[in-house]
Design a protein around this motif. Structure first.
Motif, PDB file in Angstrom:
ATOM      1  N   VAL A   1       0.830  -1.211   0.000  1.00  0.00           N
ATOM      2  CA  VAL A   1       0.000   0.000   0.000  1.00  0.00           C
ATOM      3  C   VAL A   1       0.862   1.259   0.000  1.00  0.00           C
ATOM      4  N   THR A   2       1.891   1.290   0.846  1.00  0.00           N
ATOM      5  CA  THR A   2       2.654   2.530   1.000  1.00  0.00           C
ATOM      6  C   THR A   2       3.538   2.830  -0.215  1.00  0.00           C
TER       7      THR A   2
ATOM      8  N   ALA B   1      -0.574   7.593   4.540  1.00  0.00           N
ATOM      9  CA  ALA B   1      -0.590   6.198   4.093  1.00  0.00           C
ATOM     10  C   ALA B   1       0.272   5.333   5.008  1.00  0.00           C
ATOM     11  N   PHE B   2       1.484   5.820   5.336  1.00  0.00           N
ATOM     12  CA  PHE B   2       2.371   5.047   6.212  1.00  0.00           C
ATOM     13  C   PHE B   2       1.800   4.952   7.626  1.00  0.00           C
ATOM     14  N   GLY B   3       1.382   6.088   8.180  1.00  0.00           N
ATOM     15  CA  GLY B   3       0.850   6.076   9.541  1.00  0.00           C
ATOM     16  C   GLY B   3      -0.452   5.311   9.649  1.00  0.00           C
TER      17      GLY B   3
ATOM     18  N   PHE C   1       0.282   7.475  14.687  1.00  0.00           N
ATOM     19  CA  PHE C   1       0.515   8.917  14.632  1.00  0.00           C
ATOM     20  C   PHE C   1       2.005   9.230  14.698  1.00  0.00           C
ATOM     21  N   ALA C   2       2.764   8.449  15.445  1.00  0.00           N
ATOM     22  CA  ALA C   2       4.210   8.661  15.503  1.00  0.00           C
ATOM     23  C   ALA C   2       4.829   8.458  14.126  1.00  0.00           C
ATOM     24  N   VAL C   3       4.412   7.400  13.431  1.00  0.00           N
ATOM     25  CA  VAL C   3       4.913   7.149  12.075  1.00  0.00           C
ATOM     26  C   VAL C   3       4.520   8.294  11.148  1.00  0.00           C
TER      27      VAL C   3
ATOM     28  N   LEU D   1       6.339  13.193   8.026  1.00  0.00           N
ATOM     29  CA  LEU D   1       6.225  14.600   7.651  1.00  0.00           C
ATOM     30  C   LEU D   1       7.575  15.308   7.784  1.00  0.00           C
ATOM     31  N   ALA D   2       8.334  14.945   8.804  1.00  0.00           N
ATOM     32  CA  ALA D   2       9.600  15.635   9.072  1.00  0.00           C
ATOM     33  C   ALA D   2      10.744  15.148   8.190  1.00  0.00           C
TER      34      ALA D   2
END
Length: 283
Positions: A54-55, A84-86, A208-210, A215-216
């Motif tokens: 998926v990712t 998508a990853f998170g 949420f951490a992923v 994003l960073a």
């Protein structure tokens, strides 16, 4: 009547008292004879396969949309890739937590092994299953997106132009620290016993951490923080560019996971102080 209620409440509170579970054995030969171990490894394989499918498909799809239209807002963008990853981590951890613990990442497995949450046998088997699942997931992406797969580097992690190897390594260390630290905090049984009145859905903060780490660090390394993700994409793409900085996506996550395990176990959970107190009492 009031005293009975008070006693019942005290009994309920005492039933939630917490004791640390014993550490997992380093090597447990008997574990190899249990179906639960192999069932967990299969769950890790399938979860990592679905995660990469998926990712990486999202990454390649966005790259094609970006190049095929002049609209800078077309496609999912970096925000969508991070979601998508998170989101996939949230879904897959939720689905597999009761079977394998929902690691889906060799760095997470490594951190939990250092904290003696899993045995060496289970840790090695999980990592092999995760890497195999990542390779198969990326293989499916190549099969379904053969027209764009090579053009967009197979969604492989690479150090972006303008960043040196030290910056990339630091981004992977810090990003993985955030992830593994969240895993320890969200799954800490002591916290669940102490704050039982606060519902904690562990997959949510992990996902949420992923999301936040992506994003960073997408602009720096494409965001690895998962050696299986980086390895699977590199194996299927199999171009020199994908292998040049592959070591960053193994060394960085493993260092970050080790720091997170030490910080949580020996600083926040005061493991070092407890060990010292036990040593003094024995003396």
């Amino acid at each position: 009547m009031g005293k009975d209620v008070e006693v019942a409440e005290q009994g309920e509170f005492q039933s939630k008292d917490y004791q640390d579970p014993p550490p997992a054995p380093l090597i447990d030969p008997e574990e190899l004879t249990k179906w639960s171990l192999y069932r967990a490894a299969i769950a890790e394989f399938i979860a990592t396969l679905l995660f990469l499918y998926v990712t990486v498909l999202t990454v390649i799809g966005y790259s094609h949309q970006r190049d095929s239209t002049p609209d800078p807002c077309s496609g999912v963008g970096i925000l969508g890739i991070a979601w998508a990853f998170g989101g996939m981590i949230f879904i897959l951890v939720y689905c597999t937590a009761g079977i394998s613990g929902g690691h889906i990442n060799p760095a997470v497995t490594f951190g939990l092994f250092l904290a003696r949450k899993v045995s060496l046998v289970r840790a090695v088997l999980y990592m092999l299953a995760q890497c195999a699942g990542a390779i198969c997931g990326c293989g499916l992406v190549k099969a379904f997106q053969s027209a764009y797969y090579v053009r967009y580097n197979g969604g492989a992690n690479m150090l972006s132009d303008g960043y040196n190897k030290g910056t990339g390594l630091g981004a992977e260390i810090i990003g993985t620290f955030v992830l593994v630290y969240t895993v320890f905090s969200a799954t800490d049984p002591k916290r669940n016993a102490r704050d039982s009145h606060v519902p904690v859905l562990a997959p949510l903060p992990i996902g949420f951490a992923v999301f936040m780490v992506h994003l960073a660090t997408i602009p720096i390394t494409g965001t690895g923080i998962n050696p299986a993700r980086s390895f699977g994409a590199a194996v299927i793409f199999n171009k020199e560019k994908a292998w040049d900085d592959q070591w960053i996506f193994w060394v960085g996550p493993f260092i970050g996971a080790a720091i997170a395990a030490i910080y949580h176990q020996y600083v926040l959970r005061a493991g070092a102080i407890k060990a010292l107190g036990s040593f003094r009492s024995n003396a």
